[in-house]
Motif scaffolding. Structure first.
Motif, PDB file in Angstrom:
ATOM      1  N   GLN A 149      59.388  59.128  53.515  1.00 26.97           N
ATOM      2  CA  GLN A 149      59.645  58.659  52.157  1.00 26.97           C
ATOM      3  C   GLN A 149      59.855  57.148  52.141  1.00 26.97           C
ATOM      4  O   GLN A 149      59.333  56.440  51.271  1.00 26.97           O
ATOM      5  N   GLN A 150      60.624  56.661  53.125  1.00 26.89           N
ATOM      6  CA  GLN A 150      60.830  55.219  53.216  1.00 26.89           C
ATOM      7  C   GLN A 150      59.514  54.495  53.483  1.00 26.89           C
ATOM      8  O   GLN A 150      59.252  53.422  52.912  1.00 26.89           O
ATOM      9  N   MET A 151      58.681  55.094  54.345  1.00 19.49           N
ATOM     10  CA  MET A 151      57.380  54.485  54.615  1.00 19.49           C
ATOM     11  C   MET A 151      56.520  54.459  53.357  1.00 19.49           C
ATOM     12  O   MET A 151      55.811  53.470  53.091  1.00 19.49           O
ATOM     13  N   ALA A 152      56.574  55.551  52.566  1.00 22.41           N
ATOM     14  CA  ALA A 152      55.797  55.593  51.323  1.00 22.41           C
ATOM     15  C   ALA A 152      56.296  54.538  50.341  1.00 22.41           C
ATOM     16  O   ALA A 152      55.500  53.860  49.671  1.00 22.41           O
ATOM     17  N   GLU A 153      57.633  54.403  50.258  1.00 28.02           N
ATOM     18  CA  GLU A 153      58.188  53.391  49.360  1.00 28.02           C
ATOM     19  C   GLU A 153      57.806  51.989  49.821  1.00 28.02           C
ATOM     20  O   GLU A 153      57.463  51.123  49.000  1.00 28.02           O
ATOM     21  N   LEU A 154      57.867  51.755  51.135  1.00 20.99           N
ATOM     22  CA  LEU A 154      57.470  50.448  51.661  1.00 20.99           C
ATOM     23  C   LEU A 154      55.984  50.198  51.436  1.00 20.99           C
ATOM     24  O   LEU A 154      55.573  49.067  51.125  1.00 20.99           O
ATOM     25  N   ASP A 155      55.183  51.254  51.585  1.00 19.64           N
ATOM     26  CA  ASP A 155      53.744  51.100  51.352  1.00 19.64           C
ATOM     27  C   ASP A 155      53.470  50.768  49.889  1.00 19.64           C
ATOM     28  O   ASP A 155      52.626  49.913  49.582  1.00 19.64           O
ATOM     29  N   ALA A 156      54.198  51.451  48.982  1.00 21.96           N
ATOM     30  CA  ALA A 156      54.032  51.150  47.560  1.00 21.96           C
ATOM     31  C   ALA A 156      54.480  49.721  47.260  1.00 21.96           C
ATOM     32  O   ALA A 156      53.838  48.997  46.481  1.00 21.96           O
ATOM     33  N   LEU A 157      55.595  49.300  47.882  1.00 21.59           N
ATOM     34  CA  LEU A 157      56.069  47.931  47.689  1.00 21.59           C
ATOM     35  C   LEU A 157      55.055  46.927  48.218  1.00 21.59           C
ATOM     36  O   LEU A 157      54.784  45.893  47.575  1.00 21.59           O
ATOM     37  N   ALA A 158      54.476  47.233  49.383  1.00 18.02           N
ATOM     38  CA  ALA A 158      53.462  46.338  49.944  1.00 18.02           C
ATOM     39  C   ALA A 158      52.241  46.273  49.036  1.00 18.02           C
ATOM     40  O   ALA A 158      51.644  45.197  48.837  1.00 18.02           O
ATOM     41  N   THR A 159      51.861  47.428  48.454  1.00 16.29           N
ATOM     42  CA  THR A 159      50.711  47.444  47.543  1.00 16.29           C
ATOM     43  C   THR A 159      50.991  46.609  46.300  1.00 16.29           C
ATOM     44  O   THR A 159      50.132  45.828  45.846  1.00 16.29           O
ATOM     45  N   ARG A 160      52.207  46.766  45.743  1.00 15.54           N
ATOM     46  CA  ARG A 160      52.562  45.973  44.558  1.00 15.54           C
ATOM     47  C   ARG A 160      52.568  44.486  44.885  1.00 15.54           C
ATOM     48  O   ARG A 160      52.081  43.663  44.100  1.00 15.54           O
ATOM     49  N   GLU A 161      53.115  44.130  46.043  1.00 12.52           N
ATOM     50  CA  GLU A 161      53.166  42.718  46.426  1.00 12.52           C
ATOM     51  C   GLU A 161      51.764  42.166  46.650  1.00 12.52           C
ATOM     52  O   GLU A 161      51.458  41.029  46.267  1.00 12.52           O
ATOM     53  N   THR A 162      50.904  42.978  47.258  1.00  9.02           N
ATOM     54  CA  THR A 162      49.523  42.539  47.476  1.00  9.02           C
ATOM     55  C   THR A 162      48.810  42.319  46.149  1.00  9.02           C
ATOM     56  O   THR A 162      48.090  41.322  45.964  1.00  9.02           O
ATOM     57  N   THR A 163      49.015  43.239  45.205  1.00  9.36           N
ATOM     58  CA  THR A 163      48.386  43.110  43.887  1.00  9.36           C
ATOM     59  C   THR A 163      48.910  41.882  43.150  1.00  9.36           C
ATOM     60  O   THR A 163      48.136  41.109  42.549  1.00  9.36           O
ATOM     61  N   ARG A 164      50.241  41.698  43.187  1.00  3.92           N
ATOM     62  CA  ARG A 164      50.830  40.543  42.508  1.00  3.92           C
ATOM     63  C   ARG A 164      50.329  39.235  43.114  1.00  3.92           C
ATOM     64  O   ARG A 164      49.974  38.287  42.393  1.00  3.92           O
ATOM     65  N   ALA A 165      50.282  39.187  44.452  1.00  4.43           N
ATOM     66  CA  ALA A 165      49.805  37.974  45.112  1.00  4.43           C
ATOM     67  C   ALA A 165      48.343  37.710  44.770  1.00  4.43           C
ATOM     68  O   ALA A 165      47.939  36.552  44.546  1.00  4.43           O
ATOM     69  N   ALA A 166      47.538  38.779  44.722  1.00  2.63           N
ATOM     70  CA  ALA A 166      46.121  38.605  44.382  1.00  2.63           C
ATOM     71  C   ALA A 166      45.967  38.068  42.964  1.00  2.63           C
ATOM     72  O   ALA A 166      45.117  37.193  42.700  1.00  2.63           O
ATOM     73  N   GLN A 167      46.799  38.581  42.045  1.00  3.47           N
ATOM     74  CA  GLN A 167      46.738  38.092  40.670  1.00  3.47           C
ATOM     75  C   GLN A 167      47.144  36.618  40.592  1.00  3.47           C
ATOM     76  O   GLN A 167      46.506  35.818  39.896  1.00  3.47           O
ATOM     77  N   GLU A 168      48.211  36.265  41.320  1.00  5.50           N
ATOM     78  CA  GLU A 168      48.651  34.871  41.311  1.00  5.50           C
ATOM     79  C   GLU A 168      47.596  33.965  41.933  1.00  5.50           C
ATOM     80  O   GLU A 168      47.330  32.857  41.430  1.00  5.50           O
ATOM     81  N   LEU A 169      46.993  34.414  43.017  1.00  3.82           N
ATOM     82  CA  LEU A 169      45.941  33.611  43.648  1.00  3.82           C
ATOM     83  C   LEU A 169      44.757  33.432  42.704  1.00  3.82           C
ATOM     84  O   LEU A 169      44.178  32.329  42.604  1.00  3.82           O
ATOM     85  N   ALA A 170      44.396  34.510  42.008  1.00 10.56           N
ATOM     86  CA  ALA A 170      43.282  34.416  41.060  1.00 10.56           C
ATOM     87  C   ALA A 170      43.617  33.445  39.937  1.00 10.56           C
ATOM     88  O   ALA A 170      42.768  32.643  39.494  1.00 10.56           O
ATOM     89  N   THR A 171      44.871  33.491  39.468  1.00 11.21           N
ATOM     90  CA  THR A 171      45.289  32.575  38.406  1.00 11.21           C
ATOM     91  C   THR A 171      45.237  31.128  38.881  1.00 11.21           C
ATOM     92  O   THR A 171      44.741  30.230  38.170  1.00 11.21           O
ATOM     93  N   GLN A 172      45.768  30.903  40.090  1.00 14.10           N
ATOM     94  CA  GLN A 172      45.755  29.546  40.639  1.00 14.10           C
ATOM     95  C   GLN A 172      44.321  29.049  40.829  1.00 14.10           C
ATOM     96  O   GLN A 172      44.000  27.879  40.520  1.00 14.10           O
ATOM     97  N   GLU A 173      43.459  29.911  41.333  1.00 11.25           N
ATOM     98  CA  GLU A 173      42.064  29.520  41.518  1.00 11.25           C
ATOM     99  C   GLU A 173      41.394  29.216  40.175  1.00 11.25           C
ATOM    100  O   GLU A 173      40.609  28.258  40.051  1.00 11.25           O
ATOM    101  N   ALA A 174      41.704  30.048  39.171  1.00  9.48           N
ATOM    102  CA  ALA A 174      41.115  29.817  37.847  1.00  9.48           C
ATOM    103  C   ALA A 174      41.600  28.498  37.255  1.00  9.48           C
ATOM    104  O   ALA A 174      40.817  27.729  36.657  1.00  9.48           O
ATOM    105  N   GLN A 175      42.901  28.232  37.403  1.00 13.86           N
ATOM    106  CA  GLN A 175      43.439  26.970  36.888  1.00 13.86           C
ATOM    107  C   GLN A 175      42.825  25.775  37.614  1.00 13.86           C
ATOM    108  O   GLN A 175      42.490  24.753  36.992  1.00 13.86           O
ATOM    109  N   LEU A 176      42.689  25.916  38.946  1.00 16.32           N
ATOM    110  CA  LEU A 176      42.071  24.826  39.707  1.00 16.32           C
ATOM    111  C   LEU A 176      40.626  24.618  39.289  1.00 16.32           C
ATOM    112  O   LEU A 176      40.162  23.474  39.121  1.00 16.32           O
ATOM    113  N   LYS A 177      39.906  25.713  39.089  1.00 14.42           N
ATOM    114  CA  LYS A 177      38.501  25.606  38.670  1.00 14.42           C
ATOM    115  C   LYS A 177      38.395  24.960  37.292  1.00 14.42           C
ATOM    116  O   LYS A 177      37.512  24.106  37.044  1.00 14.42           O
ATOM    117  N   ALA A 178      39.315  25.338  36.405  1.00 15.57           N
ATOM    118  CA  ALA A 178      39.295  24.739  35.069  1.00 15.57           C
ATOM    119  C   ALA A 178      39.579  23.242  35.149  1.00 15.57           C
ATOM    120  O   ALA A 178      38.931  22.425  34.464  1.00 15.57           O
TER     121      ALA A 178
END
Length: 222
Positions: A158-187
């Motif tokens: 259960q702890q591993m599943a929770e950590l995996d879900a947390l890692a997935t959320r962090e990966t998604t959030r980081a990807a969104q932030e990176l995409a935003t930063q890249e878009a702002q830089l491109k603009a």
């Protein structure tokens, strides 16, 4: 009879015992020879890697088997010593010994054998009860170990599943932030490029005026 016994002794088939005075106490009755009817309560003991030798004296004593004037083991040794004879001759020889020795009768070892058979049966039943108790205790301990394993492993998973879900959320959030930063830089890059292009075009236009109309007059100095 004594002649036959002497012949058997010379042949090495039997050994005559010296006369033994009977004990002063009264001969035990059949009721006294009967083993106790109730066995001791079974006690579960841990199984040993190597079984200890069976203490027959303790088994007989626990079952209440009284001492015999002529133990069954002695008759067994006698029968074994006469094993070279056929059964009929062996039986006749033993009966002759019984008749020649008034200190015992054939009923003595037979009663002793019957009492010991019952004592051995009681002890065998006790061993079975002890084994069954040990099996129950062992199964209970094994079930407890299995239950603890399932709980601990379940918690870890259960702890591993929770950590995996947390890692997935962090990966998604980081990807969104990176995409935003890249878009702002491109603009910013596109905006700067457009402004630079506009400035370059305006600068060329200004330079074209100088080419068309000549350089501006230099003010005279007095």
């Amino acid at each position: 009879m004594k002649g036959m016994l002497g012949f058997l002794e010379k042949a090495g088939l039997v050994k005559m015992d010296a006369p033994v005075e009977p004990p002063p106490q009264a001969r035990p009755s059949q009721a006294e020879l009967a083993p106790a009817q109730e066995a001791a309560e079974p006690v579960a003991t841990p199984s040993a890697a190597v079984a200890a030798p069976l203490d027959l004296d303790a088994v007989y004593a626990q079952a209440g088997v009284a001492p015999s004037l002529y133990p069954a083991e002695r008759l067994l040794r006698l029968v074994d010593g006469l094993s070279a004879m056929d059964e009929a001759t062996r039986l006749m020889a033993i009966k002759a010994m019984d008749a020649a020795d008034e200190s015992w009768t054939i009923e003595d070892p037979l009663a002793d054998a019957a009492a010991k058979v019952q004592a051995l049966a009681m002890h065998a039943e006790l061993l079975q009860l002890n084994l069954q108790a040990l099996e129950r205790d062992t199964r209970a301990r094994m079930e407890a170990v299995a239950a603890r394993r399932e709980k601990v492993v379940g918690d870890i998973r259960q702890q591993m599943a929770e950590l995996d879900a947390l890692a997935t959320r962090e990966t998604t959030r980081a990807a969104q932030e990176l995409a935003t930063q890249e878009a702002q830089l491109k603009a910013a890059q596109d905006r700067t490029a457009a402004e630079l292009a506009s400035l370059s075009q305006l600068s060329r236009q200004f330079q074209g005026l100088s080419t068309q109309f000549g350089a501006p007059a230099t003010p005279s100095q007095e």
